[in-house]
Design an enzyme around this catalytic site. Structure first.
Site, PDB file in Angstrom:
ATOM      1  N   HIS A   1     108.831  -9.999  53.167  1.00 32.30           N
ATOM      2  CA  HIS A   1     107.581  -9.317  52.875  1.00 32.30           C
ATOM      3  C   HIS A   1     107.637  -8.336  52.029  1.00 32.30           C
ATOM      4  O   HIS A   1     107.137  -7.307  52.193  1.00 32.30           O
ATOM      5  CB  HIS A   1     106.417  -9.156  54.027  1.00 32.30           C
ATOM      6  CG  HIS A   1     106.218 -10.259  55.268  1.00 32.30           C
ATOM      7  ND1 HIS A   1     105.744 -10.001  56.474  1.00 32.30           N
ATOM      8  CD2 HIS A   1     106.237 -11.335  54.803  1.00 32.30           C
ATOM      9  CE1 HIS A   1     105.520 -11.169  56.853  1.00 32.30           C
ATOM     10  NE2 HIS A   1     105.596 -12.234  55.756  1.00 32.30           N
ATOM     11  N   PRO A   2     108.474  -8.265  50.920  1.00 26.52           N
ATOM     12  CA  PRO A   2     108.781  -7.023  50.156  1.00 26.52           C
ATOM     13  C   PRO A   2     107.454  -7.001  49.259  1.00 26.52           C
ATOM     14  O   PRO A   2     106.733  -7.616  48.691  1.00 26.52           O
ATOM     15  CB  PRO A   2     109.871  -7.346  49.261  1.00 26.52           C
ATOM     16  CG  PRO A   2     109.969  -8.960  49.270  1.00 26.52           C
ATOM     17  CD  PRO A   2     109.479  -9.296  50.405  1.00 26.52           C
TER      18      PRO A   2
END
Length: 549
Positions: A479-480
């Site tokens: 989930h960057p």
């Protein structure tokens, strides 16, 4: 690649050039090309999405870590992970990460978007204002209500299987004080329940299927795959187009109205930096001429670190056992082929829970992904023993990382340093999260299965010891966000204004997960759909205003 533009294949001029055919790019291509008077070029560095495992939900096991479908990035050695470097999957195919991810349909919490509105000074990013955008895209299996929509492209369904083990884990979570919930997407996702997923009749429903395919027959939309992006073209303070290569052949395309970066939290800042837009000192160090000193480009990297606790069990079916024989695998394949049900239809995580790390926390700051299986890491075989995995992540980490190019060559992967657990508060929450997992597993509901902790192991006892163990078992949950964040006009670290326009250059927007000022409290794919919907609307409004004169 040659710097002589005269040697490049010229794709011509379009009103909008979109760089990146992932989740955001697919939404943008659909919405912008809906106007027949607008021409759109969509450039995707990966390939088409025709491989069968991109469509079978359990195919993520074969897609993550596979260079056919994943860019296979690696992080720098992470001090917070006790010196480990970990795999950093990013989709290398139409649909981007929506073609290889866990398919979990999750908006986050109302407080996330109210925080965005406060940080940007723009109420259009508040929960009240983004909720209609979420509903507009959605096709919700239960039907429409005050929180959900039907008829949109983004299909949300319940999962098509169940496991006794997960039902018991849910009971145990309730016994530990986490209430039951049937819907994580109503503004406060507190509770334990089954994740809803982006699937359609048991098949993965990616952004490429939902948004791009219905638009591909429009004569004003052109798609180019295998388009390796070199850099932006810039003249007199305006981005005028993109230089790229198609199967090694240098090419270019011009944008009459705007160029839009939708290459994600790793790809978009890398393209900017190769274009001479980013931290000036670093750009000089890798031999890139500085066009604009923009210190925020590539900074503010945030990600959810999942702490995977594994428990061996007895007397209950797990996927480890069911997939442990040729007969079991054959029956799973037959069940899916006939009914689109069973383990091949399952998302990586079927059961979720949102809880608080401490009583004083206003809304849940921990998320669980619970799986009736165990393995060492994605891409590895399942363990030979029956087990389940309870992964827990800190939803709102205080740690901030960065991503930077190490070469002007687009074929060279950027450096990625999430800086997990670098903030002491994150280490404290990690210890508390692991302690909470143990408290859940110790409840009576799971006792018949005699759970035994396999990872990290019972020798870690105190919160401090558990925080240290987190460095051994922690890994990304993919989930960057945040590396081209939006912010107020007077915020020197903000890369974009609240309308997603690049500060300091005309004709350029960034529309993807990199624009988030702070990480949402949950999985990030559906928020990226919303961001792209909002970005497309902003661009259409700007075009209308320009035509009015």
């Amino acid at each position: 690649m040659s710097d002589r533009t005269a040697d490049r294949l010229d794709f011509g001029a379009f009103d909008y050039v979109i760089v990146g055919g992932g989740t955001a790019g697919c939404v943008l291509a659909n919405r912008l090309s809906a106007d027949p008077d607008v021409t759109v070029l969509l450039l995707e560095a990966g390939g088409k999405d025709g491989w069968v495992w991109l469509h079978v939900p359990a195919g993520y096991l074969f897609c993550i870590g596979n260079p056919r479908t994943d860019w296979c990035f690696k992080t720098e050695s992470e001090p917070g992970l006790n010196g480990r470097s970990i795999h950093y999957a990013r989709g290398k195919v139409l649909g981007g990460c929506s073609s290889i991810n866990g398919m979990i349909a999750m908006r986050g919490q109302a407080r996330d978007y109210d925080e965005w509105a406060a940080l940007t000074g723009d109420e259009r990013w508040s929960w009240e204002r983004v909720l209609p955008v979420f509903k507009y895209s959605e096709d919700y299996w239960r039907g429409a209500d005050d929180m959900h929509g039907v008829g949109g492209e983004w299909r949300v369904e319940r999962q098509r299987l169940r496991w006794d083990l997960l039902d018991r884990f849910a009971e145990a979570a309730q016994q530990a004080g986490i209430p039951s919930t049937e819907d994580f997407n109503r503004g406060n996702n507190a509770g334990v329940g089954s994740f809803e997923v982006n699937q359609k009749n048991g098949i993965r429903w990616s952004a490429a299927k939902a948004f791009l395919r219905p638009a591909l027959d429009r004569p004003n939309l052109k798609l180019v795959v295998d388009a390796a992006i070199d850099r932006l073209e810039i003249a007199d303070g305006r981005v005028t187009g993109v230089l790229f290569a198609v199967k090694g052949e240098p090419a270019r395309a011009s944008a009459r109205v705007e160029t839009v970066l939708a290459a994600g939290a790793i790809g978009s800042p890398a393209i900017l930096q190769r274009s001479g837009i980013g931290p000036a000192e670093h750009l000089r160090s890798v031999g890139v001429p500085v066009v604009l000193d923009a210190p925020g480009v590539g900074g503010n990297l945030q990600d959810h670190l999942q702490l995977r606790m594994i428990y061996k069990v007895e007397g209950v079916l797990t996927l480890n056992k069911r997939a442990g024989s040729l007969f079991g695998k054959a029956m799973m394949g037959l069940e899916y082929a006939l009914f689109r049900r069973g383990p091949l239809a399952m998302a990586p995580s079927q059961l979720g829970a949102f809880a608080k790390s401490a009583p004083e926390v206003a809304t849940p700051d921990l998320e669980y992904h619970v799986q009736p299986l165990s393995l060492e890491k994605f891409g590895d075989p399942l363990h030979a023993f029956p087990a389940f995995t309870a992964s827990v992540c800190d939803l709102r980490p205080a740690s901030r990382g960065w991503t930077r190019i190490v070469s002007s060559d687009p074929a060279v992967a950027p450096a990625i340093a999430p800086c997990y657990l670098s903030d002491p508060a994150d280490r404290t929450r990690a210890g508390r999260a692991l302690a909470l997992t143990r408290r859940i597993v110790a409840q009576p509901a799971l006792a018949p299965f005699k759970p035994t902790e396999h990872l990290p192991g019972p020798s870690f006892r105190t919160e401090e010891e558990l925080a240290a163990a987190a460095g051994d078992i922690g890994t990304t949950i993919f989930h960057p966000v945040g590396t081209c964040r939006m912010g107020r006009a007077d915020d020197p670290a903000a890369v974009l204004d609240p309308e997603l326009r690049f500060k300091g250059l005309r004709g350029l927007r960034v529309v993807d997960a990199s624009i988030m000022p702070t990480l949402t409290s949950g999985n990030t794919n559906t928020p990226t759909v919303m961001i792209a919907e909002r970005g497309a609307a902003l661009m259409k409004d700007a075009r209308k205003a320009a035509l009015r004169g």
